[in-house]
Structure formats: C-alpha cells, structure tokens
Design a protein around this motif. Structure first.
Motif, PDB file in Angstrom:
ATOM      1  N   CYS A  89      -4.379  83.238 -66.455  1.00 59.28           N
ATOM      2  CA  CYS A  89      -5.397  84.225 -66.821  1.00 59.28           C
ATOM      3  C   CYS A  89      -4.973  85.021 -68.041  1.00 59.28           C
ATOM      4  O   CYS A  89      -3.785  85.150 -68.344  1.00 59.28           O
ATOM      5  N   ARG A  90      -5.950  85.565 -68.750  1.00 57.40           N
ATOM      6  CA  ARG A  90      -5.663  86.524 -69.811  1.00 57.40           C
ATOM      7  C   ARG A  90      -5.044  87.763 -69.181  1.00 57.40           C
ATOM      8  O   ARG A  90      -5.362  88.148 -68.054  1.00 57.40           O
ATOM      9  N   TYR A  91      -4.132  88.407 -69.899  1.00 60.67           N
ATOM     10  CA  TYR A  91      -3.361  89.508 -69.322  1.00 60.67           C
ATOM     11  C   TYR A  91      -4.246  90.630 -68.793  1.00 60.67           C
ATOM     12  O   TYR A  91      -4.024  91.128 -67.686  1.00 60.67           O
ATOM     13  N   ARG A  92      -5.254  91.017 -69.536  1.00 62.10           N
ATOM     14  CA  ARG A  92      -6.088  92.141 -69.094  1.00 62.10           C
ATOM     15  C   ARG A  92      -6.952  91.792 -67.888  1.00 62.10           C
ATOM     16  O   ARG A  92      -7.458  92.679 -67.214  1.00 62.10           O
ATOM     17  N   ASP A  93      -7.129  90.492 -67.629  1.00 62.37           N
ATOM     18  CA  ASP A  93      -7.958  90.051 -66.512  1.00 62.37           C
ATOM     19  C   ASP A  93      -7.171  89.837 -65.224  1.00 62.37           C
ATOM     20  O   ASP A  93      -7.771  89.691 -64.157  1.00 62.37           O
ATOM     21  N   ILE A  94      -5.853  89.768 -65.333  1.00 68.57           N
ATOM     22  CA  ILE A  94      -5.064  89.365 -64.181  1.00 68.57           C
ATOM     23  C   ILE A  94      -5.069  90.435 -63.098  1.00 68.57           C
ATOM     24  O   ILE A  94      -4.981  91.636 -63.377  1.00 68.57           O
ATOM     25  N   SER A  95      -5.197  89.988 -61.872  1.00 67.91           N
ATOM     26  CA  SER A  95      -5.238  90.898 -60.727  1.00 67.91           C
ATOM     27  C   SER A  95      -3.866  90.976 -60.062  1.00 67.91           C
ATOM     28  O   SER A  95      -2.996  90.141 -60.299  1.00 67.91           O
ATOM     29  N   ARG A  96      -3.687  91.959 -59.170  1.00 65.72           N
ATOM     30  CA  ARG A  96      -2.445  92.047 -58.414  1.00 65.72           C
ATOM     31  C   ARG A  96      -2.211  90.762 -57.617  1.00 65.72           C
ATOM     32  O   ARG A  96      -1.091  90.274 -57.515  1.00 65.72           O
ATOM     33  N   GLU A  97      -3.279  90.229 -57.075  1.00 65.44           N
ATOM     34  CA  GLU A  97      -3.169  88.997 -56.295  1.00 65.44           C
ATOM     35  C   GLU A  97      -2.670  87.845 -57.158  1.00 65.44           C
ATOM     36  O   GLU A  97      -1.868  87.019 -56.720  1.00 65.44           O
ATOM     37  N   GLN A  98      -3.115  87.786 -58.398  1.00 65.01           N
ATOM     38  CA  GLN A  98      -2.722  86.695 -59.287  1.00 65.01           C
ATOM     39  C   GLN A  98      -1.311  86.863 -59.850  1.00 65.01           C
ATOM     40  O   GLN A  98      -0.772  85.936 -60.454  1.00 65.01           O
ATOM     41  N   LEU A  99      -0.710  88.037 -59.634  1.00 67.84           N
ATOM     42  CA  LEU A  99       0.692  88.228 -59.988  1.00 67.84           C
ATOM     43  C   LEU A  99       1.618  87.612 -58.947  1.00 67.84           C
ATOM     44  O   LEU A  99       2.816  87.436 -59.207  1.00 67.84           O
ATOM     45  N   ASN A 100       1.068  87.275 -57.794  1.00 71.54           N
ATOM     46  CA  ASN A 100       1.874  86.833 -56.658  1.00 71.54           C
ATOM     47  C   ASN A 100       2.252  85.352 -56.773  1.00 71.54           C
ATOM     48  O   ASN A 100       1.988  84.548 -55.882  1.00 71.54           O
ATOM     49  N   VAL A 101       2.863  85.013 -57.899  1.00 70.92           N
ATOM     50  CA  VAL A 101       3.227  83.629 -58.183  1.00 70.92           C
ATOM     51  C   VAL A 101       4.635  83.585 -58.764  1.00 70.92           C
ATOM     52  O   VAL A 101       5.166  84.597 -59.236  1.00 70.92           O
ATOM     53  N   GLU A 102       5.212  82.411 -58.746  1.00 69.19           N
ATOM     54  CA  GLU A 102       6.526  82.172 -59.347  1.00 69.19           C
ATOM     55  C   GLU A 102       6.469  80.831 -60.053  1.00 69.19           C
ATOM     56  O   GLU A 102       6.492  79.777 -59.419  1.00 69.19           O
ATOM     57  N   PHE A 103       6.362  80.873 -61.382  1.00 73.88           N
ATOM     58  CA  PHE A 103       6.127  79.659 -62.150  1.00 73.88           C
ATOM     59  C   PHE A 103       7.334  79.188 -62.968  1.00 73.88           C
ATOM     60  O   PHE A 103       7.171  78.411 -63.917  1.00 73.88           O
ATOM     61  N   GLN A 104       8.538  79.646 -62.625  1.00 74.51           N
ATOM     62  CA  GLN A 104       9.744  79.026 -63.190  1.00 74.51           C
ATOM     63  C   GLN A 104      10.864  79.076 -62.149  1.00 74.51           C
ATOM     64  O   GLN A 104      11.468  80.117 -61.921  1.00 74.51           O
ATOM     65  N   VAL A 105      11.109  77.930 -61.539  1.00 71.08           N
ATOM     66  CA  VAL A 105      12.112  77.808 -60.476  1.00 71.08           C
ATOM     67  C   VAL A 105      12.958  76.565 -60.716  1.00 71.08           C
ATOM     68  O   VAL A 105      12.430  75.507 -61.071  1.00 71.08           O
ATOM     69  N   HIS A 106      14.272  76.692 -60.488  1.00 67.81           N
ATOM     70  CA  HIS A 106      15.197  75.581 -60.656  1.00 67.81           C
ATOM     71  C   HIS A 106      15.941  75.312 -59.353  1.00 67.81           C
ATOM     72  O   HIS A 106      16.311  76.244 -58.640  1.00 67.81           O
ATOM     73  N   THR A 107      16.152  74.041 -59.052  1.00 65.20           N
ATOM     74  CA  THR A 107      16.792  73.622 -57.814  1.00 65.20           C
ATOM     75  C   THR A 107      18.172  73.027 -58.094  1.00 65.20           C
ATOM     76  O   THR A 107      18.614  72.939 -59.245  1.00 65.20           O
ATOM     77  N   SER A 108      18.805  72.570 -57.023  1.00 66.23           N
ATOM     78  CA  SER A 108      20.116  71.933 -57.145  1.00 66.23           C
ATOM     79  C   SER A 108      20.042  70.552 -57.799  1.00 66.23           C
ATOM     80  O   SER A 108      21.076  69.912 -58.010  1.00 66.23           O
ATOM     81  N   TRP A 109      18.835  70.102 -58.145  1.00 63.07           N
ATOM     82  CA  TRP A 109      18.730  68.875 -58.942  1.00 63.07           C
ATOM     83  C   TRP A 109      19.375  69.094 -60.309  1.00 63.07           C
ATOM     84  O   TRP A 109      19.852  68.131 -60.921  1.00 63.07           O
ATOM     85  N   THR A 110      19.358  70.321 -60.814  1.00 63.11           N
ATOM     86  CA  THR A 110      20.046  70.612 -62.083  1.00 63.11           C
ATOM     87  C   THR A 110      20.967  71.814 -61.870  1.00 63.11           C
ATOM     88  O   THR A 110      21.978  71.696 -61.190  1.00 63.11           O
ATOM     89  N   ASP A 111      20.626  72.981 -62.428  1.00 65.89           N
ATOM     90  CA  ASP A 111      21.552  74.112 -62.354  1.00 65.89           C
ATOM     91  C   ASP A 111      21.132  75.194 -61.372  1.00 65.89           C
ATOM     92  O   ASP A 111      21.680  76.298 -61.384  1.00 65.89           O
ATOM     93  N   GLY A 112      20.177  74.896 -60.498  1.00 66.40           N
ATOM     94  CA  GLY A 112      19.812  75.839 -59.451  1.00 66.40           C
ATOM     95  C   GLY A 112      20.807  75.798 -58.299  1.00 66.40           C
ATOM     96  O   GLY A 112      21.590  74.853 -58.169  1.00 66.40           O
ATOM     97  N   GLN A 113      20.759  76.821 -57.434  1.00 64.20           N
ATOM     98  CA  GLN A 113      21.745  76.955 -56.369  1.00 64.20           C
ATOM     99  C   GLN A 113      21.197  76.621 -54.986  1.00 64.20           C
ATOM    100  O   GLN A 113      21.894  76.808 -53.987  1.00 64.20           O
ATOM    101  N   ALA A 114      19.953  76.141 -54.897  1.00 63.58           N
ATOM    102  CA  ALA A 114      19.342  75.876 -53.597  1.00 63.58           C
ATOM    103  C   ALA A 114      18.481  74.619 -53.664  1.00 63.58           C
ATOM    104  O   ALA A 114      18.062  74.183 -54.731  1.00 63.58           O
ATOM    105  N   THR A 115      18.216  74.063 -52.490  1.00 67.47           N
ATOM    106  CA  THR A 115      17.355  72.879 -52.406  1.00 67.47           C
ATOM    107  C   THR A 115      15.891  73.289 -52.466  1.00 67.47           C
ATOM    108  O   THR A 115      15.545  74.470 -52.285  1.00 67.47           O
ATOM    109  N   ALA A 116      15.032  72.315 -52.668  1.00 65.65           N
ATOM    110  CA  ALA A 116      13.594  72.583 -52.705  1.00 65.65           C
ATOM    111  C   ALA A 116      13.119  73.190 -51.393  1.00 65.65           C
ATOM    112  O   ALA A 116      12.330  74.135 -51.380  1.00 65.65           O
ATOM    113  N   LEU A 117      13.599  72.651 -50.278  1.00 65.04           N
ATOM    114  CA  LEU A 117      13.172  73.162 -48.977  1.00 65.04           C
ATOM    115  C   LEU A 117      13.624  74.602 -48.770  1.00 65.04           C
ATOM    116  O   LEU A 117      12.845  75.442 -48.286  1.00 65.04           O
ATOM    117  N   GLU A 118      14.845  74.924 -49.144  1.00 61.60           N
ATOM    118  CA  GLU A 118      15.332  76.303 -49.025  1.00 61.60           C
ATOM    119  C   GLU A 118      14.502  77.247 -49.878  1.00 61.60           C
ATOM    120  O   GLU A 118      14.188  78.378 -49.469  1.00 61.60           O
TER     121      GLU A 118
END
Length: 246
Positions: free
Chosen positions: A15-44
C-alpha cells in the motif's frame, strides 16, 4: 492505482504509505532461515510469528545466480505453512545488485519461483568482476555508488521491493543523504514497486517516515529478521511511532 490494489496478482499487497492501516502494518516481509544466515528453521519461525500475531510473513532467503537449493527451500516453506492457515505465507528471495543497470545476482528459475523479490545493495562492484573495499571509500563515495546501484534496480530490475535502502551507508557511516532517499522513493512510485521500511538498518526511523509521508511511496515492512526475537520488530516500532491509520 489505489492503496488497496495489488501490484501483482498472487503476491503480497503493498500500500501507499498514507493509505496503510494499523492492520496492514501487521506483517513481516523480510525473514531469513537456517537455509542461509538465519538462526531458526521455517517451522520455528512460523510458530513464533503465529504467537506474535503476525498476519503475513515472507521468507526472503539470500540467493545468488548459482543457487541450486531454492526449489527444496520453497517446498519446505510450502509444507510448513500448511499448518498455519491463519497467516498468509510467501516464498521469496533477497538478491543483490551487480551493476548500475539493475542486473541481479539471481537466476531466472529462482525469480520464477518467488512470490516476492527483494533487491538490495550488499557489495559495491568494481566493474571488473570483483568488489570495492568499503574501508577505502569515503562516505560520499559509498553513498553515491549505493544510490546508483539502487536506482538501477528500481528502474530496470524484476524486483517487488527495494530492500534496506541506503543500508550499506547507514551501517558503515550512520547516514544516507535525504535527497537520495527522496529520489529513490519517487522512482519506486513511478515503477509501482515498494520501498522497504527496515528496522534493522534505519538509524532515524522518524525522519524516514516523514519522507514517506511527503512522497507517499508503496511500502514494505521488514525487520530483516535473522533470529526469532526479531520477528515483528519493525511492526512494533512503527506502531510505537504512531504509523498507520487506526
């Protein structure tokens, strides 16, 4: 394009920044797993994200042009996500710029398998197949090269998100020119891709949000989470700062 319209069908909604709602902030769109340099599995990660009430999650693993394991990674994410129907789960990648024209260090097969593609600057190519030494570059040189690489991706690369903009300059010098941020935001609007609000790299979140309010780009929310404790951090910081329409 209005704030609720999908940039590409079947992908996360930005969404455009001025249009975004509190509900639409409830996301996490950059996550890394133990497949590379993350510290946890996908399931965890999915279990922890569910406990923290996240509504959407994107696994955005680091890839290179010769990455061969992506199909197995994608299959693992798809399988693990079946137990979390209350969340929207996406499979994606984080890939770096290789030149000022927007060439990415990723194969077409990986791109074709992604729901979301993050374009980043991680290294500064020297134009001869190698990389420049950050220690030998001034702040002005680092910021200028990073800006050109970022703009090349925004204008030409098949990305959905310009991730951690200014990140190399911020990490090494604690700053990135406001004019560069503004120009990148304006260019992402023209291309209709998102620019990332990244709590791991931004040293002055309020100033960045003020620019978002001014330019009104499409935005993506990312903590650059490598540990379970980091999931939802960007969401929490944005809410604390009063971002999002109630």
């Amino acid at each position: 394009m209005n704030g609720q319209e999908k940039i590409r069908a079947g992908r996360p909604v930005f969404c455009r920044y001025r249009d975004i709602s509190r509900e639409q902030l409830n996301v996490e769109f950059q996550v890394h797993t133990s497949w590379t340099d993350g510290q946890a599995t996908a399931l965890e990660i999915l279990q922890t994200a569910s406990e923290r009430g996240l509504a959407e999650l994107a696994f955005t693993e680091h890839v290179r042009e010769d990455t061969s394991w992506f199909p197995e990674f994608r299959d693992e994410i798809r399988s693990a996500a079946r137990g979390f129907d209350h969340m929207s789960v996406y499979v994606g990648c984080e890939t770096k710029a290789m030149d000022d024209d927007g060439r990415l260090d990723v194969s077409q097969d990986v791109l074709d398998g992604c729901d979301i593609v993050l374009g980043v600057v991680h290294r500064l190519p020297d134009g001869r197949g190698g990389y420049l030494d950050f220690k030998r570059l001034s702040y002005e040189e680092t910021a200028g090269i990073e800006f050109r690489l970022s703009m090349g991706m925004v204008k030409n690369a098949p990305i959905d998100v310009l991730a951690h903009p200014g990140g190399m300059s911020l990490r090494r010098h604690g700053r990135f020119p406001e004019t560069y941020f503004r120009d990148l935001m304006r260019a992402t609007v023209e291309r209709r891709i998102a620019i990332e609000i990244n709590s791991s790299y931004l040293v002055d979140m309020p100033a960045f949000l003020a620019l978002c309010e001014e330019v009104n780009p499409f935005v993506s929310i990312g903590s650059d989470a490598h540990r379970l404790s980091e999931l939802g951090h960007c969401r929490d910081q944005l809410i604390e700062l009063g971002a999002g329409r109630s």
